[in-house]
Scaffold this motif. Structure first.
Motif, PDB file in Angstrom:
ATOM      1  N   VAL A 121       0.832  -1.206   0.000  1.00  0.00           N
ATOM      2  CA  VAL A 121       0.000   0.000   0.000  1.00  0.00           C
ATOM      3  C   VAL A 121       0.864   1.252   0.000  1.00  0.00           C
ATOM      4  O   VAL A 121       0.572   2.234  -0.685  1.00  0.00           O
ATOM      5  CB  VAL A 121      -0.960  -0.007   1.216  1.00  0.00           C
ATOM      6  N   GLY A 122       1.943   1.233   0.773  1.00  0.00           N
ATOM      7  CA  GLY A 122       2.838   2.391   0.819  1.00  0.00           C
ATOM      8  C   GLY A 122       3.467   2.688  -0.530  1.00  0.00           C
ATOM      9  O   GLY A 122       3.538   3.856  -0.952  1.00  0.00           O
ATOM     10  N   ARG A 123       3.945   1.651  -1.223  1.00  0.00           N
ATOM     11  CA  ARG A 123       4.542   1.858  -2.542  1.00  0.00           C
ATOM     12  C   ARG A 123       3.520   2.406  -3.541  1.00  0.00           C
ATOM     13  O   ARG A 123       3.822   3.315  -4.331  1.00  0.00           O
ATOM     14  CB  ARG A 123       5.142   0.546  -3.060  1.00  0.00           C
ATOM     15  N   TYR A 124       2.311   1.858  -3.497  1.00  0.00           N
ATOM     16  CA  TYR A 124       1.279   2.327  -4.435  1.00  0.00           C
ATOM     17  C   TYR A 124       0.878   3.774  -4.124  1.00  0.00           C
ATOM     18  O   TYR A 124       0.612   4.553  -5.038  1.00  0.00           O
ATOM     19  CB  TYR A 124       0.058   1.413  -4.363  1.00  0.00           C
ATOM     20  N   ALA A 125       0.846   4.132  -2.846  1.00  0.00           N
ATOM     21  CA  ALA A 125       0.493   5.515  -2.482  1.00  0.00           C
ATOM     22  C   ALA A 125       1.519   6.497  -3.026  1.00  0.00           C
ATOM     23  O   ALA A 125       1.171   7.581  -3.521  1.00  0.00           O
ATOM     24  CB  ALA A 125       0.384   5.633  -0.965  1.00  0.00           C
ATOM     25  N   VAL A 126       2.801   6.129  -2.963  1.00  0.00           N
ATOM     26  CA  VAL A 126       3.849   7.002  -3.513  1.00  0.00           C
ATOM     27  C   VAL A 126       3.694   7.137  -5.023  1.00  0.00           C
ATOM     28  O   VAL A 126       3.802   8.247  -5.586  1.00  0.00           O
ATOM     29  CB  VAL A 126       5.233   6.441  -3.140  1.00  0.00           C
ATOM     30  N   ASP A 127       3.434   6.028  -5.705  1.00  0.00           N
ATOM     31  CA  ASP A 127       3.246   6.079  -7.158  1.00  0.00           C
ATOM     32  C   ASP A 127       2.020   6.915  -7.523  1.00  0.00           C
ATOM     33  O   ASP A 127       2.037   7.644  -8.527  1.00  0.00           O
ATOM     34  CB  ASP A 127       3.094   4.663  -7.720  1.00  0.00           C
ATOM     35  N   LEU A 128       0.990   6.812  -6.715  1.00  0.00           N
ATOM     36  CA  LEU A 128      -0.249   7.533  -7.023  1.00  0.00           C
ATOM     37  C   LEU A 128      -0.070   9.043  -6.856  1.00  0.00           C
ATOM     38  O   LEU A 128      -0.695   9.826  -7.577  1.00  0.00           O
ATOM     39  CB  LEU A 128      -1.368   7.041  -6.103  1.00  0.00           C
ATOM     40  N   GLU A 129       0.770   9.451  -5.938  1.00  0.00           N
ATOM     41  CA  GLU A 129       1.021  10.880  -5.762  1.00  0.00           C
ATOM     42  C   GLU A 129       1.922  11.430  -6.861  1.00  0.00           C
ATOM     43  O   GLU A 129       1.784  12.589  -7.258  1.00  0.00           O
ATOM     44  CB  GLU A 129       1.676  11.122  -4.397  1.00  0.00           C
ATOM     45  N   ALA A 130       2.841  10.589  -7.354  1.00  0.00           N
ATOM     46  CA  ALA A 130       3.807  11.064  -8.342  1.00  0.00           C
ATOM     47  C   ALA A 130       3.233  11.093  -9.753  1.00  0.00           C
ATOM     48  O   ALA A 130       3.633  11.934 -10.571  1.00  0.00           O
ATOM     49  CB  ALA A 130       5.061  10.187  -8.315  1.00  0.00           C
ATOM     50  N   GLU A 131       2.305  10.212 -10.072  1.00  0.00           N
ATOM     51  CA  GLU A 131       1.805  10.094 -11.436  1.00  0.00           C
ATOM     52  C   GLU A 131       0.277  10.082 -11.441  1.00  0.00           C
ATOM     53  O   GLU A 131      -0.370   9.924 -10.405  1.00  0.00           O
ATOM     54  CB  GLU A 131       2.335   8.803 -12.077  1.00  0.00           C
ATOM     55  N   GLU A 132      -0.282  10.251 -12.627  1.00  0.00           N
ATOM     56  CA  GLU A 132      -1.729  10.180 -12.802  1.00  0.00           C
ATOM     57  C   GLU A 132      -2.204   8.739 -12.620  1.00  0.00           C
ATOM     58  O   GLU A 132      -1.435   7.793 -12.776  1.00  0.00           O
ATOM     59  CB  GLU A 132      -2.124  10.698 -14.189  1.00  0.00           C
ATOM     60  N   TRP A 133      -3.500   8.614 -12.314  1.00  0.00           N
ATOM     61  CA  TRP A 133      -4.059   7.283 -12.084  1.00  0.00           C
ATOM     62  C   TRP A 133      -4.099   6.494 -13.374  1.00  0.00           C
ATOM     63  O   TRP A 133      -4.463   6.999 -14.441  1.00  0.00           O
ATOM     64  CB  TRP A 133      -5.475   7.422 -11.520  1.00  0.00           C
ATOM     65  N   ASP A 134      -3.677   5.254 -13.272  1.00  0.00           N
ATOM     66  CA  ASP A 134      -3.674   4.367 -14.427  1.00  0.00           C
ATOM     67  C   ASP A 134      -4.370   3.074 -14.026  1.00  0.00           C
ATOM     68  O   ASP A 134      -4.033   2.468 -12.996  1.00  0.00           O
ATOM     69  CB  ASP A 134      -2.230   4.083 -14.864  1.00  0.00           C
ATOM     70  N   GLU A 135      -5.338   2.643 -14.808  1.00  0.00           N
ATOM     71  CA  GLU A 135      -6.117   1.455 -14.463  1.00  0.00           C
ATOM     72  C   GLU A 135      -5.242   0.210 -14.405  1.00  0.00           C
ATOM     73  O   GLU A 135      -5.412  -0.644 -13.527  1.00  0.00           O
ATOM     74  CB  GLU A 135      -7.242   1.267 -15.481  1.00  0.00           C
ATOM     75  N   GLN A 136      -4.263   0.105 -15.320  1.00  0.00           N
ATOM     76  CA  GLN A 136      -3.401  -1.069 -15.331  1.00  0.00           C
ATOM     77  C   GLN A 136      -2.543  -1.123 -14.069  1.00  0.00           C
ATOM     78  O   GLN A 136      -2.330  -2.195 -13.493  1.00  0.00           O
ATOM     79  CB  GLN A 136      -2.500  -1.037 -16.571  1.00  0.00           C
ATOM     80  N   ARG A 137      -2.094   0.040 -13.606  1.00  0.00           N
ATOM     81  CA  ARG A 137      -1.304   0.066 -12.376  1.00  0.00           C
ATOM     82  C   ARG A 137      -2.162  -0.365 -11.188  1.00  0.00           C
ATOM     83  O   ARG A 137      -1.673  -1.035 -10.270  1.00  0.00           O
ATOM     84  CB  ARG A 137      -0.742   1.460 -12.147  1.00  0.00           C
ATOM     85  N   ALA A 138      -3.428   0.001 -11.200  1.00  0.00           N
ATOM     86  CA  ALA A 138      -4.337  -0.420 -10.133  1.00  0.00           C
ATOM     87  C   ALA A 138      -4.517  -1.938 -10.141  1.00  0.00           C
ATOM     88  O   ALA A 138      -4.531  -2.578  -9.074  1.00  0.00           O
ATOM     89  CB  ALA A 138      -5.681   0.275 -10.280  1.00  0.00           C
ATOM     90  N   HIS A 139      -4.645  -2.522 -11.328  1.00  0.00           N
ATOM     91  CA  HIS A 139      -4.759  -3.983 -11.419  1.00  0.00           C
ATOM     92  C   HIS A 139      -3.476  -4.661 -10.926  1.00  0.00           C
ATOM     93  O   HIS A 139      -3.533  -5.716 -10.255  1.00  0.00           O
ATOM     94  CB  HIS A 139      -5.048  -4.399 -12.859  1.00  0.00           C
ATOM     95  N   ASP A 140      -2.334  -4.085 -11.234  1.00  0.00           N
ATOM     96  CA  ASP A 140      -1.066  -4.652 -10.753  1.00  0.00           C
ATOM     97  C   ASP A 140      -0.989  -4.574  -9.225  1.00  0.00           C
ATOM     98  O   ASP A 140      -0.471  -5.495  -8.568  1.00  0.00           O
ATOM     99  CB  ASP A 140       0.117  -3.903 -11.377  1.00  0.00           C
ATOM    100  N   PHE A 141      -1.497  -3.491  -8.670  1.00  0.00           N
ATOM    101  CA  PHE A 141      -1.509  -3.337  -7.215  1.00  0.00           C
ATOM    102  C   PHE A 141      -2.374  -4.421  -6.567  1.00  0.00           C
ATOM    103  O   PHE A 141      -1.993  -5.023  -5.555  1.00  0.00           O
ATOM    104  CB  PHE A 141      -2.030  -1.944  -6.863  1.00  0.00           C
ATOM    105  N   VAL A 142      -3.521  -4.714  -7.152  1.00  0.00           N
ATOM    106  CA  VAL A 142      -4.392  -5.767  -6.630  1.00  0.00           C
ATOM    107  C   VAL A 142      -3.707  -7.124  -6.728  1.00  0.00           C
ATOM    108  O   VAL A 142      -3.782  -7.948  -5.804  1.00  0.00           O
ATOM    109  CB  VAL A 142      -5.740  -5.771  -7.378  1.00  0.00           C
ATOM    110  N   SER A 143      -3.008  -7.365  -7.825  1.00  0.00           N
ATOM    111  CA  SER A 143      -2.280  -8.633  -7.986  1.00  0.00           C
ATOM    112  C   SER A 143      -1.194  -8.779  -6.920  1.00  0.00           C
ATOM    113  O   SER A 143      -0.969  -9.876  -6.383  1.00  0.00           O
ATOM    114  CB  SER A 143      -1.659  -8.708  -9.384  1.00  0.00           C
ATOM    115  N   THR A 144      -0.536  -7.676  -6.599  1.00  0.00           N
ATOM    116  CA  THR A 144       0.489  -7.709  -5.553  1.00  0.00           C
ATOM    117  C   THR A 144      -0.119  -8.069  -4.211  1.00  0.00           C
ATOM    118  O   THR A 144       0.449  -8.858  -3.430  1.00  0.00           O
ATOM    119  CB  THR A 144       1.193  -6.351  -5.471  1.00  0.00           C
ATOM    120  N   LEU A 145      -1.280  -7.503  -3.918  1.00  0.00           N
ATOM    121  CA  LEU A 145      -1.959  -7.826  -2.659  1.00  0.00           C
ATOM    122  C   LEU A 145      -2.371  -9.289  -2.613  1.00  0.00           C
ATOM    123  O   LEU A 145      -2.320  -9.923  -1.553  1.00  0.00           O
ATOM    124  CB  LEU A 145      -3.186  -6.926  -2.478  1.00  0.00           C
ATOM    125  N   GLN A 146      -2.774  -9.840  -3.738  1.00  0.00           N
ATOM    126  CA  GLN A 146      -3.180 -11.242  -3.765  1.00  0.00           C
ATOM    127  C   GLN A 146      -2.013 -12.174  -3.480  1.00  0.00           C
ATOM    128  O   GLN A 146      -2.188 -13.234  -2.882  1.00  0.00           O
ATOM    129  CB  GLN A 146      -3.813 -11.570  -5.120  1.00  0.00           C
TER     130      GLN A 146
END
Length: 433
Positions: free
Chosen positions: A170-195
């Motif tokens: 979650v911490g890594r994704y929060a940093v990426d989300l602040e630095a760049e615009e939201w990307d749906e593929q990045r969100a799917h990758d984040f969910v895969s990481t959590l799984q």
């Protein structure tokens, strides 16, 4: 399908573990395990732990009795120990019988590193002579220590590892989300990481939801950041945990009520309102949230409740009643602020004496008679007597200089007096002494 467990969360699991292996709190731990049994099926290791520690507790109770009672109850203690050890060994070994040909219990116990003499003692208690109480006591203690190391502590380590992985992801994704615009593929990758972290419904509640709420509250003051997080949560609810939004709302409103920082509470209210906007109108969590908000009324819970009521999830009469609760609370807070702002300006009288309505502080009736001068306007003087306790009204000095030949008006009633007085009074002519 996720495994259903009887504990409400890993915090409860850890608390019960601490109680079971602390001599001062073992009875409290056993009571909690009994509650787990009533909630549903418990793991074999938990049931074995309860049986072994229960047998030890009964043995301690018997040893505190007189010697005559100990002799009578000694055999009962031996049976309790033997049954607990037998169920422990069978319960831990039998799930590993997966082949077409049955494997001996001793071989399976060796693979699990279960002490071999526990298996032998289980055989003696089942088919031979019941072992002595001293042997059973030592075996039960060794079985308890084995369960603590191979089940309870192992579960704790697994949970700690999973929590750490979730927090890092979650911490890594929060940093990426602040630095760049939201990307749906990045969100799917984040969910895969959590799984890959072995996320379960319990870890979602105990680890993932608090972390997500922390990020949401931090992004509440930036509309774009909050929208990106909400979009990510929508994907997580679809692919990871379908009740994620409801869990965020329930935990969020609980944290809002417990929060003492008014600025942070307002951010919680913003986040909850944003999450509510994406929830279906018929979701059952709406009514649960309303009950929680009504039980702890404040400006922020009132805002959350109003956001729910705007979705028309209840009847007009129910909505009116709910709004009434928050209005009463608001008026109470307003009166409290008024009392606090008054400070030392108000004080309780030390010599207060209650009087019937209409009497002065000294217990006398007020003199409300009015004396009228002529209509030429010589003057009107009204004596109203003492207005408070210890107040001297002064000496009564009323002059009547009205000549008989000029007194053409006779007033017989109080209403006529008041009317004539009001017509004759001019500014500056009324004096109250």
């Amino acid at each position: 399908m996720p495994l259903q467990v009887p504990w409400t969360g890993w915090n409860e699991f850890n608390a019960v573990c601490d109680m079971l292996f602390s001599p001062s709190y073992q009875l409290a731990g056993l009571r909690r395990l009994e509650a787990w049994n009533h909630r549903g099926r418990v793991p074999v290791a938990v049931e074995a732990s309860a049986a072994l520690i229960g047998a030890q507790t009964m043995d301690q109770l018997v040893r505190s009795m007189p010697r005559s009672a100990q002799v009578v109850l000694e055999r009962q203690c031996r049976h309790s120990y033997a049954l607990a050890i037998l169920r422990c060994v069978n319960g831990m070994v039998d799930p590993n019988q997966k082949g077409k040909v049955a494997i001996s219990v001793s071989c399976l116990a060796d693979k699990m590193q279960l002490p071999r003499h526990l298996v032998d003692l289980r055989h003696d208690a089942t088919h031979g002579v019941l072992p002595s109480l001293q042997v059973l006591r030592a075996a039960a203690q060794e079985a308890v220590l084995w369960l603590k190391e191979n089940y309870w502590e192992r579960q704790r380590k697994a949970v700690t590892s999973s929590r750490s992985a979730i927090v890092k992801a979650v911490g890594r994704y929060a940093v990426d989300l602040e630095a760049e615009e939201w990307d749906e593929q990045r969100a799917h990758d984040f969910v895969s990481t959590l799984q890959t972290t072995g996320t379960t419904p319990d870890s979602v509640k105990s680890s993932l939801v608090p972390e997500l709420l922390r990020c949401l509250v931090g992004a509440a003051l930036t509309q774009g950041a909050l929208d990106r997080w909400v979009s990510t949560i929508a994907i997580m609810a679809t692919e990871l945990f379908d009740h994620l939004t409801a869990a965020l709302l329930l935990v969020g409103v609980a944290e809002l009520i417990a929060c003492n920082d008014i600025h942070k509470r307002s951010r919680y209210a913003i986040v909850l309102g944003r999450l509510l906007s994406g929830l279906d109108r018929g979701h059952p969590v709406h009514r649960r949230l309303l009950l929680i908000c009504v039980s702890s009324p404040n400006p922020e819970t009132a805002a959350v409740a109003e956001a729910i009521l705007q979705k028309q999830v209840c009847s007009d009469s129910e909505a009116s009643s709910i709004r009434g609760v928050f209005e009463v609370s608001r008026m109470g807070r307003k009166r409290k602020r008024c009392r606090e702002s008054a400070g030392e300006g108000w004080a309780v009288a030390n010599n207060w004496v209650s009087r019937p309505i209409g009497l002065l502080a000294n217990g006398e009736l007020p003199d409300l008679r009015i004396n009228l001068d002529d209509e030429a306007g010589v003057g009107v003087e009204a004596e109203v007597g003492a207005l408070g306790d210890g107040v001297d009204a002064g000496e009564e000095d009323i002059r009547d200089d009205v000549h008989e030949e000029e007194a053409n008006v006779v007033v017989d009633t109080k209403q006529h007096k008041e009317k004539a007085w009001l017509e004759s009074v001019k500014p500056g002519k009324l004096f109250l002494l």
